[in-house]
Design a protein around this motif. Structure first.
Motif, PDB file in Angstrom:
ATOM      1  N   SER A 115      42.807  43.150 107.643  1.00 33.66           N
ATOM      2  CA  SER A 115      41.488  43.065 107.022  1.00 33.66           C
ATOM      3  C   SER A 115      41.593  43.106 105.496  1.00 33.66           C
ATOM      4  N   THR A 116      42.428  43.995 104.983  1.00 30.88           N
ATOM      5  CA  THR A 116      42.624  44.096 103.531  1.00 30.88           C
ATOM      6  C   THR A 116      43.227  42.825 102.980  1.00 30.88           C
ATOM      7  N   SER A 117      44.199  42.267 103.714  1.00 33.34           N
ATOM      8  CA  SER A 117      44.840  41.026 103.283  1.00 33.34           C
ATOM      9  C   SER A 117      43.846  39.875 103.219  1.00 33.34           C
ATOM     10  N   LEU A 118      42.982  39.822 104.227  1.00 36.75           N
ATOM     11  CA  LEU A 118      41.971  38.758 104.251  1.00 36.75           C
ATOM     12  C   LEU A 118      41.005  38.887 103.075  1.00 36.75           C
ATOM     13  N   MET A 119      40.574  40.112 102.782  1.00 32.99           N
ATOM     14  CA  MET A 119      39.642  40.315 101.670  1.00 32.99           C
ATOM     15  C   MET A 119      40.301  39.974 100.331  1.00 32.99           C
ATOM     16  N   GLU A 120      41.572  40.300 100.193  1.00 35.03           N
ATOM     17  CA  GLU A 120      42.279  39.939  98.956  1.00 35.03           C
ATOM     18  C   GLU A 120      42.351  38.433  98.802  1.00 35.03           C
ATOM     19  N   HIS A 121      42.586  37.761  99.923  1.00 34.24           N
ATOM     20  CA  HIS A 121      42.641  36.298  99.891  1.00 34.24           C
ATOM     21  C   HIS A 121      41.285  35.704  99.502  1.00 34.24           C
ATOM     22  N   ILE A 122      40.209  36.266 100.056  1.00 28.14           N
ATOM     23  CA  ILE A 122      38.868  35.773  99.744  1.00 28.14           C
ATOM     24  C   ILE A 122      38.546  36.019  98.274  1.00 28.14           C
ATOM     25  N   ARG A 123      38.915  37.208  97.755  1.00 27.38           N
ATOM     26  CA  ARG A 123      38.670  37.503  96.335  1.00 27.38           C
ATOM     27  C   ARG A 123      39.436  36.535  95.446  1.00 27.38           C
ATOM     28  N   LYS A 124      40.659  36.221  95.852  1.00 26.34           N
ATOM     29  CA  LYS A 124      41.459  35.274  95.074  1.00 26.34           C
ATOM     30  C   LYS A 124      40.791  33.903  95.046  1.00 26.34           C
ATOM     31  N   ASP A 125      40.286  33.469  96.219  1.00 26.71           N
ATOM     32  CA  ASP A 125      39.599  32.174  96.274  1.00 26.71           C
ATOM     33  C   ASP A 125      38.346  32.173  95.419  1.00 26.71           C
ATOM     34  N   ILE A 126      37.600  33.270  95.441  1.00 28.30           N
ATOM     35  CA  ILE A 126      36.386  33.347  94.632  1.00 28.30           C
ATOM     36  C   ILE A 126      36.738  33.319  93.142  1.00 28.30           C
ATOM     37  N   GLY A 127      37.882  33.897  92.811  1.00 27.10           N
ATOM     38  CA  GLY A 127      38.347  33.803  91.430  1.00 27.10           C
ATOM     39  C   GLY A 127      38.624  32.364  91.047  1.00 27.10           C
ATOM     40  N   GLU A 128      39.232  31.601  91.965  1.00 23.91           N
ATOM     41  CA  GLU A 128      39.465  30.178  91.702  1.00 23.91           C
ATOM     42  C   GLU A 128      38.145  29.428  91.544  1.00 23.91           C
ATOM     43  N   ILE A 129      37.164  29.813  92.387  1.00 21.27           N
ATOM     44  CA  ILE A 129      35.848  29.162  92.296  1.00 21.27           C
ATOM     45  C   ILE A 129      35.220  29.448  90.939  1.00 21.27           C
ATOM     46  N   ARG A 130      35.384  30.694  90.435  1.00 24.95           N
ATOM     47  CA  ARG A 130      34.827  31.026  89.120  1.00 24.95           C
ATOM     48  C   ARG A 130      35.428  30.128  88.038  1.00 24.95           C
ATOM     49  N   ASP A 131      36.735  29.896  88.122  1.00 21.57           N
ATOM     50  CA  ASP A 131      37.385  29.032  87.141  1.00 21.57           C
ATOM     51  C   ASP A 131      36.824  27.609  87.206  1.00 21.57           C
ATOM     52  N   ILE A 132      36.614  27.122  88.445  1.00 21.96           N
ATOM     53  CA  ILE A 132      36.055  25.771  88.598  1.00 21.96           C
ATOM     54  C   ILE A 132      34.649  25.712  88.017  1.00 21.96           C
ATOM     55  N   LEU A 133      33.865  26.756  88.289  1.00 24.65           N
ATOM     56  CA  LEU A 133      32.475  26.778  87.812  1.00 24.65           C
ATOM     57  C   LEU A 133      32.395  26.868  86.294  1.00 24.65           C
ATOM     58  N   LYS A 134      33.401  27.476  85.659  1.00 27.95           N
ATOM     59  CA  LYS A 134      33.436  27.507  84.198  1.00 27.95           C
ATOM     60  C   LYS A 134      33.533  26.097  83.643  1.00 27.95           C
ATOM     61  N   THR A 135      34.345  25.274  84.320  1.00 31.53           N
ATOM     62  CA  THR A 135      34.473  23.880  83.891  1.00 31.53           C
ATOM     63  C   THR A 135      33.146  23.141  84.046  1.00 31.53           C
ATOM     64  N   VAL A 136      32.477  23.378  85.192  1.00 33.80           N
ATOM     65  CA  VAL A 136      31.169  22.750  85.427  1.00 33.80           C
ATOM     66  C   VAL A 136      30.172  23.188  84.363  1.00 33.80           C
ATOM     67  N   SER A 137      30.210  24.479  84.023  1.00 35.62           N
ATOM     68  CA  SER A 137      29.273  25.006  83.030  1.00 35.62           C
ATOM     69  C   SER A 137      29.519  24.395  81.656  1.00 35.62           C
ATOM     70  N   LEU A 138      30.781  24.218  81.281  1.00 41.10           N
ATOM     71  CA  LEU A 138      31.107  23.618  79.987  1.00 41.10           C
ATOM     72  C   LEU A 138      30.639  22.169  79.919  1.00 41.10           C
TER      73      LEU A 138
END
Length: 980
Positions: free
Chosen positions: A87-110
Motif C-alpha cells: 500500500s505504501t509503495s502504491l501511494m509513493e508511486h501515485i505521488r510520483k505520478d502526480i508530481g510528473e503531472i504538476r510538471d506537465i501542468l506548469k508547461t501548460v500554464s506557461l
C-alpha cells in the motif's frame, strides 16, 4: 470504477499455448479497468486540472490534484487485504505520478494552451493507478486452488508430487499490464485512430514472454520460452490486469481511445488474446428494449445480434458504443459480448452475438426501440429539383464542407424535396450554407423554400427479424397514428433492420411507449377515469380490478384507473398518490375509493337494472382481502373539468373516461374531454341528446379519427344495437326502419299490467329442456314464487302497483316522471338517430312533442299528483286492448324514408314479439333492404349492474383490439378464458 470489463480467454495463440500448456483447459483472465469513479471521477479531475492550468488557476489545480490523491489514499485504507508495504509503495508511486503531472501542468500554464496531446497524456494516469491497485488486491486475495481434472484430459499419475487422483494444485497470479505497451493505433487513418493489429499482436507476444519470464523467475526473458515437464508441474496461471482507455500511437507516444475507451480496450484485448467471451461490467442489467425512464415496461433483452446492438447503440442506447463491438466482430471466430451488472452479478445479462431471438419469434420481430433527441429537420423543396442531376451532390457536399453530420435522409421519388436530420446545434449553420449554395435557384423560385423544424427526435425500431416480415411498417406507423403523433420524416434501409421516423421532441416519449406496446414488448397502458359512482360505476370499478391481470395476459392491455369522481356535483376527485406507469403501476380499486369517500354507492341503478342477487352483491361495501395490495390514493379538489389532467398524459398514448351517469352536466363535458385527446365511453345519452351545437362539436371531433366516442351502452345497454346497425350499413345494406321496445322501465310496467297468455308456460318449457342453463328470474315480480309452475295463473296488477315494483327494483327513480314522459327514451333515440344521420333538426323536445305520452310534456307535475288518473286510464286501455286480443306496449320507431322519429303506446297482438318480450328486456327490429319481410331482431335484457359494466368494458376492448389485438393462439390455451 466507471466500467470494469472481464475478458475470459483461452490463449489459443500458438506462442501463448507453449507457455501455459499445463493450464490450457482452464481460462486465463484479462481484466480491463478504467479510472476510479465516484463523484467526481478521476478522469474528470485530471482533465479539469489541465483546463485550470491553461487558465493559470493554481488554486484549482492544487484542489483537483489533492482530491485525486485523497481518493486513492482512502481506497487503499479501505482495502486491508493489501499489506502495508504494498500500500505504501502504491501511494509513493501515485505521488510520483502526480508530481510528473504538476510538471506537465506548469508547461501548460506557461503556454496558456491545453494541447490535445497533453490532455490525453494526463487523463490516462487514472487507469494506471486503478489497474495497479486492483492487481495488488487480486494478488493479495489469490490463493492456491485445488482444481478437478478436466474431462478431456487424463488424470495425472498418483506418483506426481504436484497432483493427486482427485485433481491438481493451481496457483493464480495477477500481473499489472499497461495497455500502452500493447495497443497501438494509427491516428492518421481516422479521427479516433485505427488499431494496428499486427503491431499490437507482436507487442502482446513480447509482453507475454516478458511477464511470464518475470513470474517464473527466468533469467533472460528475451529468449523464446520452452516449457519443460518439471516447469509444467508448477501449475501457475497468469492473469492480466490491464489499463483501459490508454494506448500508444505508431510513434510510441501515449494517447487515448477517446469515448468509451475502457470498453474499447477490453474488446481490443479480447481479440488479441483470442478470448472466448468479452464481458462488459456496468451499472445496468443488460441491453434494454427501450429507455426505462421513458418506457417503464422495458425489459432486458437476453439475446441481441451484433447488427441490432450496433443500431441500438447508434440511436442512443448508451450501454455499449458501436466501436466496442468492432474487434469482436472482426475476430475469427467472432467473440460474444456480455453486458452484465456489477451490482447484480447473479443476473445473466444480455449476450451480443451473431443472431437474436427476433429470428425465432415473429410476433416480436423487433428487439427494441431507441431515439436520438435534440435533432432538427431541414427540408429543401422546389420544382427546380425535379430531374436535375447533381442537386443531392451539391446539397450534401455543402454540408460536408462545413462539417455538418447528417443523421437521416428522406427523399420522395418525385425528387421535389430532400429532407435530412441533423443536430439542433448544426441545423441553422446547415440552413444558412444551403441558402448560400442555392441562392440562384432560390432567387429564380426553382427552390421554393428551405424549412427547419426543431426540436425533434428520431424514433427507431430495430430488429433482424423485420427482414421479409410483412406488416412491420404498417404496425409501426399505425401505432404512431393511434397515439396521435404526426410524423415529419421517414427512413428505412433495404436491409429492413431499422425503421426510423422523425417526430416532435415533445411527442417522443408517447411515441416510444406506443410502438413498444404495439410490437408486444410491453403492455399497452390505458389511463382510465370514471365519473358516476352509481351501482354501475361501482361494478365497473370492481370489474376493472378483477380483470386487470387477465387483460394483460390475453390482450396485453393494462387498464389503469387514475381518477374517480362520484358525480357531477362532487367537488373532490380520488386520484393516485403515486401516478406512475409500467408493470408495477398502481390502479384505484373499490377499496381505495370507499376509504377515501366513506364508501357506498348511490341507490340509483343507471339504466334501470333489476335488483337480482348479482346486482345486489355489487352494492355491498366489500372488505379488502388480506393479500390485496394497498394502493396509495388521495382526495384532490376538482370537478368535471379537472378530470382531464388526472387522466390525460402527454407521455401516454391512450386515455379513457367512462361516463356512468345520466346527468346533462356530464354529457356537456364530452366534447371537452374529446378535444383533450381522451376517448369517451358513455352510458349517458345526454351528450348526443343535447343542443345542436353540442352534438355538432362532438361529431366534428369524432370525424378527426384521433379520438373515439363510444356510445353503444347509451342506446341499448348491454345489447349490441349500434354495432348491429353499423354492421348492416358497412356491409352495403340500406336501413328502412328501426323500431321496438327501448325503455326497460316501461317494458316492465306494460308487461306487468298486461302480460300475454302463455308466457309462464314458456318459462316452464325452457327450464325443463335447458338442463339448468335457464333460470327464471324471481325479481321480475316481487310477488311471484320460486317455482314457475305455480306462477302460471299469476294475475296482472294495476299500473300503480307496477310502478311501485319498478321503483323497488331500481328500474325507475323515486319520481318516475322522466320515464313516463318519454324523456329517457327520447335521449336514447337521439343517439340512435346520430348513427342513421337523422338527428339534424331533431332534439329531445321535438321527439316528445310528436309521441304518445302518459304525461303531458309541458307540465312539470310530480307523479304522485297524477297517479290515480294514470292508474284509471291504463286500466281502461288494457281492457280495450284485451277486447281486441291485444296488449298495450311502449314502443319507438325511426323511419329513414319519412325521417320520422316517435314513441308510441300501441296495442299489439298477443303473439307479437313486442307482446312476448320479457319484462325489463329490450327488443329492436331492423327493417332493411335485405331484411324486409323478416326483420333482424336484437332482443334481451339490456340493463343490470354487472352486465352494463361488462358492456362498457367490452367497448374499450373493441377499441383497443384494433390497436393491439390478442396474442396468437391465446384463446386456445387451457389456462386462458375466451370470455372475460
Amino acid at each position: 470504477n466507471d466500467n470494469d470489463n472481464d475478458n475470459d480467454n483461452d490463449n489459443d495463440d500458438p506462442s501463448l499455448k507453449s507457455s501455459s500448456s499445463s493450464c490450457r483447459h482452464l481460462s486465463n483472465l484479462a481484466i480491463v479497468v478504467s479510472a476510479m469513479g465516484g463523484k467526481p471521477k478521476v478522469t474528470d479531475l485530471l482533465l479539469d486540472s489541465v483546463e485550470a492550468a491553461a487558465n493559470r488557476d493554481n488554486d484549482t489545480i492544487q484542489r483537483k490534484l489533492d482530491c485525486i490523491l485523497n481518493k486513492h489514499a482512502t481506497c487503499l485504507e479501505e482495502l486491508p487485504m493489501i499489506d502495508s508495504v504494498t500500500s505504501t509503495s502504491l501511494m509513493e508511486h501515485i505521488r510520483k505520478d502526480i508530481g510528473e503531472i504538476r510538471d506537465i501542468l506548469k508547461t501548460v500554464s506557461l503556454m496558456k494552451w491545453k494541447a490535445l496531446r497533453i490532455s490525453e497524456l494526463v487523463s490516462g494516469y487514472g487507469e494506471t493507478w486503478s489497474a495497479q491497485i486492483l492487481a495488488a488486491l487480486l494478488s493479495a486475495r489469490s490463493t492456491t486452488v485445488h482444481h478437478q481434472p478436466h474431462r478431456h484430459y487424463p488424470k495425472q499419475s498418483s506418483s506426481s508430487s504436484s497432483s493427486s487422483s482427485s485433481g491438481r494444485i493451481v496457483h493464480h497470479t495477477f500481473r499489472y499490464l499497461d495497455a500502452r505497451r500493447v495497443i497501438t493505433i494509427d491516428e492518421n487513418v481516422i479521427q479516433d485512430g485505427a488499431v494496428c493489429w499486427d503491431i499490437s499482436q507482436q507487442k502482446l507476444q513480447q509482453v507475454y514472454q516478458e511477464e511470464y519470464a518475470a513470474m517464473m523467475g527466468l533469467p533472460d526473458h528475451n529468449k523464446p520460452i520452452i516449457v519443460e515437464e518439471e516447469e509444467e508441474e508448477r501449475n501457475i496461471m497468469m492473469h492480466f490486469v490491464i489499463t483501459g482507455y490508454v494506448a500508444s500511437n505508431t510513434e510510441g507516444v501515449a494517447t487515448t481511445l477517446q469515448r468509451d475507451g475502457s470498453d474499447y480496450s477490453a474488446a481490443i484485448m479480447g481479440r488479441l488474446l483470442q478470448s472466448k467471451s468479452i464481458t462488459i461490467w456496468t451499472d445496468v442489467d443488460g441491453i434494454l428494449s427501450a429507455d426505462p425512464r421513458r418506457v417503464p415496461d422495458s425489459y432486458i433483452l437476453p439475446e441481441v445480434s451484433y447488427n441490432e446492438a450496433m443500431e441500438l447503440a447508434y440511436f442512443g442506447a448508451k450501454v455499449i458504443h458501436p466501436k466496442t463491438m468492432q474487434p469482436a466482430i472482426m475476430a475469427d471466430p467472432q467473440i460474444p459480448i456480455y453486458i452484465r451488472n456489477t451490482f447484480h452479478s447473479s443476473f445473466r445479462g444480455s449476450r451480443i452475438f451473431t443472431s437474436s431471438t427476433t429470428h425465432t419469434d415473429r410476433e416480436r420481430c423487433v428487439c427494441g426501440f431507441s431515439s436520438i433527441e435534440k435533432m432538427a429537420v431541414v427540408n429543401v423543396e422546389g420544382s427546380g429539383m425535379l430531374g436535375v442531376r447533381g442537386v443531392a451532390r451539391r446539397l450534401f457536399g455543402t454540408l460536408e464542407s462545413i462539417g455538418v453530420n447528417v443523421v437521416l435522409i428522406s427523399q420522395a421519388s418525385s425528387e421535389h424535396s430532400i429532407t435530412f436530420a441533423t443536430t439542433i446545434s448544426q441545423a441553422q449553420l446547415a440552413k444558412d450554407a444551403i441558402e448560400e449554395e442555392f441562392h440562384k435557384e432560390i432567387k429564380q423560385n426553382r427552390i421554393a423554400q428551405i424549412d427547419m423544424v426543431s426540436p425533434c427526435s428520431i424514433i427507431a425500431a430495430v430488429g433482424d427479424g423485420m427482414h421479409l416480415t410483412t406488416g412491420v411498417a404498417g404496425r409501426f406507423f399505425s401505432a404512431l397514428g393511434d397515439a396521435k403523433i404526426n410524423i415529419l420524416a421517414i427512413s428505412q434501409g433495404s436491409s429492413e433492420r431499422n425503421i426510423s421516423a422523425v417526430v416532435l421532441e415533445s411527442e417522443s416519449t408517447r411515441a416510444l411507449r406506443a410502438i413498444h406496446a404495439a410490437f408486444r414488448l410491453s403492455h399497452t397502458n390505458v389511463r382510465v377515469g370514471i365519473i358516476g359512482m352509481s351501482q354501475v360505476g361501482e361494478s365497473l370499478l370492481k370489474l376493472l380490478d378483477t380483470q386487470r391481470q387477465k387483460l394483460k395476459d390475453t390482450f396485453e392491455i393494462d387498464l389503469q384507473v387514475c381518477a374517480v369522481l362520484q358525480d357531477s356535483q362532487a367537488s373532490e376527485i380520488v386520484v393516485l398518490e403515486n401516478d406512475a406507469h409500467g408493470v408495477d403501476a398502481d390502479s384505484i380499486t373499490i377499496f381505495e375509493y370507499n376509504e377515501q369517500t366513506g364508501g357506498g354507492s348511490s341507490s340509483r341503478l343507471l339504466l334501470g337494472a333489476p335488483a337480482t342477487s348479482a346486482s345486489s352483491s355489487s352494492v355491498d361495501n366489500p372488505k379488502r382481502p388480506n393479500d390485496k395490495k394497498v394502493v396509495e390514493t388521495k382526495l384532490l379538489k376538482g370537478g368535471l373539468l379537472e378530470m382531464i389532467p388526472h387522466v390525460h398524459s402527454d407521455e401516454n398514448p391512450h386515455s379513457i373516461i367512462f361516463d356512468c351517469t345520466g346527468d346533462t352536466a356530464v354529457g356537456a363535458m364530452h366534447a371537452e374531454w374529446l378535444k383533450a385527446g381522451i376517448h369517451v365511453v358513455t352510458a349517458n345519452s345526454t351528450g348526443l341528446a343535447g343542443c345542436q351545437a353540442q352534438r355538432d362539436q362532438i361529431k366534428a371531433i369524432e370525424n378527426t379519427k384521433k379520438v373515439n366516442y363510444l356510445r353503444e351502452v347509451a342506446v341499448g345497454g348491454a345489447l349490441p344495437v349500434l354495432s348491429t346497425l353499423r354492421d348492416l350499413l358497412s356491409s352495403g345494406d340500406t336501413v328502412r326502419r328501426v323500431d321496438g321496445i327501448l325503455s326497460v322501465s316501461m317494458s316492465y310496467i306494460m308487461h306487468r299490467i298486461a302480460p300475454p297468455p302463455g308466457v309462464y308456460e314458456c318459462s316452464v318449457f325452457d327450464e325443463d329442456i335447458s338442463l339448468g342453463a335457464y333460470k327464471d328470474s324471481e325479481s321480475m315480480s316481487p310477488s311471484s314464487t320460486a317455482d314457475p309452475r305455480t306462477r302460471m295463473n299469476l294475475q296482472p296488477c294495476s299500473f300503480r302497483q307496477a310502478v311501485k315494483e319498478a321503483i323497488a327494483l331500481g328500474l325507475m327513480e323515486e319520481d318516475p316522471i322522466l320515464d313516463l314522459n318519454n324523456e329517457y327514451t327520447a335521449r336514447c333515440l337521439m343517439v340512435l338517430a346520430r348513427d342513421l344521420h337523422l338527428d339534424k333538426g331533431y332534439d329531445v323536445d321535438k321527439i316528445k312533442a310528436q309521441s304518445d305520452s302518459l304525461v303531458v310534456c309541458d307540465k312539470t307535475e310530480r307523479y304522485s299528483e297524477i297517479e290515480d288518473e294514470l292508474d284509471a286510464t291504463m286500466k281502461e286501455r288494457v281492457a280495450q286492448a284485451a277486447a281486441k286480443g291485444c296488449v298495450p306496449r311502449h314502443t319507438f320507431s325511426v323511419d329513414s324514408q319519412t325521417k320520422n322519429i316517435a314513441i308510441h303506446i300501441v296495442d299489439v297482438p298477443y303473439n307479437h314479439i313486442f307482446a312476448t318480450t320479457a319484462p325489463s328486456c329490450e327488443c329492436v327490429r331492423f327493417f332493411t333492404k335485405r331484411h324486409a319481410t323478416y326483420p333482424l331482431i336484437v332482443q334481451g335484457p339490456s340493463a343490470g349492474v354487472d352486465s352494463t359494466a361488462s358492456a362498457l368494458l367490452a367497448e374499450v376492448l373493441n377499441l383497443m383490439k384494433n390497436k393491439v389485438g390478442p396474442k396468437s393462439g391465446v384463446i386456445g390455451r387451457t389456462n386462458s378464458s375466451p370470455t372475460l
